[in-house]
Design an enzyme around this catalytic site. Structure first.
Site, PDB file in Angstrom:
ATOM      1  N   GLU A   9       0.844  -1.202   0.000  1.00  0.00           N
ATOM      2  CA  GLU A   9       0.000   0.000   0.000  1.00  0.00           C
ATOM      3  C   GLU A   9       0.873   1.244   0.000  1.00  0.00           C
ATOM      4  OE1 GLU A   9      -2.873   1.129  -0.336  1.00  0.00           O
ATOM      5  OE2 GLU A   9      -4.432  -0.172   0.473  1.00  0.00           O
ATOM      6  N   ASP A  10       0.345   2.334  -0.594  1.00  0.00           N
ATOM      7  CA  ASP A  10       1.057   3.604  -0.486  1.00  0.00           C
ATOM      8  C   ASP A  10       0.870   4.206   0.896  1.00  0.00           C
ATOM      9  OD1 ASP A  10      -1.647   4.002  -0.945  1.00  0.00           O
ATOM     10  OD2 ASP A  10      -1.393   5.632  -2.379  1.00  0.00           O
ATOM     11  N   ASP A  54      -4.453   4.769   6.311  1.00  0.00           N
ATOM     12  CA  ASP A  54      -5.020   5.887   7.059  1.00  0.00           C
ATOM     13  C   ASP A  54      -6.000   5.301   8.098  1.00  0.00           C
ATOM     14  OD1 ASP A  54      -5.427   8.998   6.865  1.00  0.00           O
ATOM     15  OD2 ASP A  54      -7.450   8.227   6.704  1.00  0.00           O
ATOM     16  N   VAL A  73      -0.996  14.178   2.690  1.00  0.00           N
ATOM     17  CA  VAL A  73       0.320  14.232   2.043  1.00  0.00           C
ATOM     18  C   VAL A  73       0.228  13.778   0.580  1.00  0.00           C
ATOM     19  CG1 VAL A  73       1.647  13.890   4.175  1.00  0.00           C
ATOM     20  CG2 VAL A  73       0.905  11.901   2.853  1.00  0.00           C
ATOM     21  N   ASP A  79      -1.360  11.195  -4.643  1.00  0.00           N
ATOM     22  CA  ASP A  79      -1.780  12.346  -5.453  1.00  0.00           C
ATOM     23  C   ASP A  79      -2.770  13.250  -4.723  1.00  0.00           C
ATOM     24  OD1 ASP A  79      -3.994  10.500  -5.518  1.00  0.00           O
ATOM     25  OD2 ASP A  79      -4.798  11.660  -7.183  1.00  0.00           O
ATOM     26  N   ARG A 138       1.855  12.545  -7.985  1.00  0.00           N
ATOM     27  CA  ARG A 138       2.339  11.167  -7.796  1.00  0.00           C
ATOM     28  C   ARG A 138       3.825  11.038  -8.144  1.00  0.00           C
ATOM     29  NH1 ARG A 138      -2.120   7.907  -6.944  1.00  0.00           N
ATOM     30  NH2 ARG A 138      -3.996   8.360  -8.129  1.00  0.00           N
TER      31      ARG A 138
HETATM   32  P1  5GP Z   1      -7.867   4.216   4.419  1.00  0.00           P
HETATM   33  O1  5GP Z   1      -8.546   5.311   5.232  1.00  0.00           O
HETATM   34  O2  5GP Z   1      -8.867   3.242   3.906  1.00  0.00           O
HETATM   35  O3  5GP Z   1      -6.735   3.582   5.193  1.00  0.00           O
HETATM   36  O4  5GP Z   1      -7.224   4.948   3.180  1.00  0.00           O
HETATM   37  C1  5GP Z   1      -7.988   5.136   2.032  1.00  0.00           C
HETATM   38  C2  5GP Z   1      -7.235   5.796   0.933  1.00  0.00           C
HETATM   39  O5  5GP Z   1      -7.265   7.193   1.194  1.00  0.00           O
HETATM   40  C3  5GP Z   1      -5.768   5.472   0.731  1.00  0.00           C
HETATM   41  O6  5GP Z   1      -5.550   4.306   0.001  1.00  0.00           O
HETATM   42  C4  5GP Z   1      -5.344   6.702  -0.067  1.00  0.00           C
HETATM   43  O7  5GP Z   1      -5.710   6.540  -1.421  1.00  0.00           O
HETATM   44  C5  5GP Z   1      -6.210   7.792   0.546  1.00  0.00           C
HETATM   45  N1  5GP Z   1      -5.435   8.589   1.515  1.00  0.00           N
HETATM   46  C6  5GP Z   1      -5.464   8.522   2.867  1.00  0.00           C
HETATM   47  N2  5GP Z   1      -4.648   9.456   3.399  1.00  0.00           N
HETATM   48  C7  5GP Z   1      -4.087  10.108   2.353  1.00  0.00           C
HETATM   49  C8  5GP Z   1      -3.141  11.184   2.245  1.00  0.00           C
HETATM   50  O8  5GP Z   1      -2.618  11.739   3.229  1.00  0.00           O
HETATM   51  N3  5GP Z   1      -2.809  11.573   0.979  1.00  0.00           N
HETATM   52  C9  5GP Z   1      -3.344  11.015  -0.137  1.00  0.00           C
HETATM   53  N4  5GP Z   1      -2.939  11.496  -1.314  1.00  0.00           N
HETATM   54  N5  5GP Z   1      -4.241  10.006  -0.080  1.00  0.00           N
HETATM   55  C10 5GP Z   1      -4.597   9.560   1.150  1.00  0.00           C
END
Ligand code: 5GP
Length: 181
Positions: free
Chosen positions: A102-103, A106, A156, A162, A168
């Site tokens: 995963e990138d 959150d 971020v 992105d 990206r």
């Molecule tokens: P989750 O809340 O399900 O862990 O994250 C969902 C998605 O929100 C991540 O895969 C990512 O695409 C996006 N995301 C969460 N935090 C950030 C952030 O700080 N920056 C960006 N660009 N995307 C985020």
């Protein structure tokens, strides 16, 4: 301080490229130790993980495979609830050691859905490796075992992440500058 603008938002450099690289070096060492001899299957989650996946693969001198998936999430019937499909997953997962790339993690809702979807394919093991982790935002109980960098709860971009399609390609990680009310 390097400042950039993407669409309507301003960002400051938060983690320079060299620091990101050092964190990926460390993580690659961790994964090498854990998976050497097990021929792990890495599953990169598109779009964001392409950057981290490539950086990690360059550093992993063990026998391994990589594939990429896209996550499609939609409401199923009232009995199935929200359904997560992993689009593009053609590899045989059964009995494999799978590492989800995963990138960013959150709230953790996305990885939870991915892990539930993978479990249907009966892997030998599944773990998560992420470039970035926001511990203060995390709401799940699944352990995020392999983290390159822990960051505070802020938006971020860069290194695959992105803002509405932009950013990206930026090396390093940039943090949003909060607007004063
Ligand atoms: P989750 O809340 O399900 O862990 O994250 C969902 C998605 O929100 C991540 O895969 C990512 O695409 C996006 N995301 C969460 N935090 C950030 C952030 O700080 N920056 C960006 N660009 N995307 C985020």
């Amino acid at each position: 301080m390097t400042r950039i603008r993407l669409h309507d938002l301003d960002f400051d450099l938060f983690i320079p490229e060299a620091e990101v690289n050092a964190a990926v070096d460390r993580l690659a060492g961790e994964l090498r130790t854990k998976y050497n001899g097990k021929r792990p299957l890495f599953v990169g989650v598109l779009n964001g993980a392409f950057f981290f996946a490539a950086e990690l693969m360059k550093r992993l001198d063990i026998e391994c495979e990589i594939t990429f998936v896209k996550v499609a999430s939609y409401l199923g019937t009232s009995t199935t609830g929200r359904v997560t499909d992993l689009i593009g997953l053609n590899e045989r997962i059964e009995g494999r050691h799978v590492v989800v790339l995963e990138d960013i993690v959150d709230t953790g809702n996305t990885v939870k859905h991915i892990l539930d979807a993978l479990a249907d394919h009966h892997p030998a093991s599944v773990s998560i490796a992420t470039l970035l982790f926001k511990p203060d935002a995390y709401k799940q109980t699944i352990p995020i075992e392999h983290v390159a960098v822990r960051i505070p709860n802020a938006f971020v971009v860069g290194s695959g992440l992105d803002h509405d399609g932009l950013g990206r390609n930026l090396p390093g990680i940039y943090r949003i500058i909060e607007q004063q009310p």
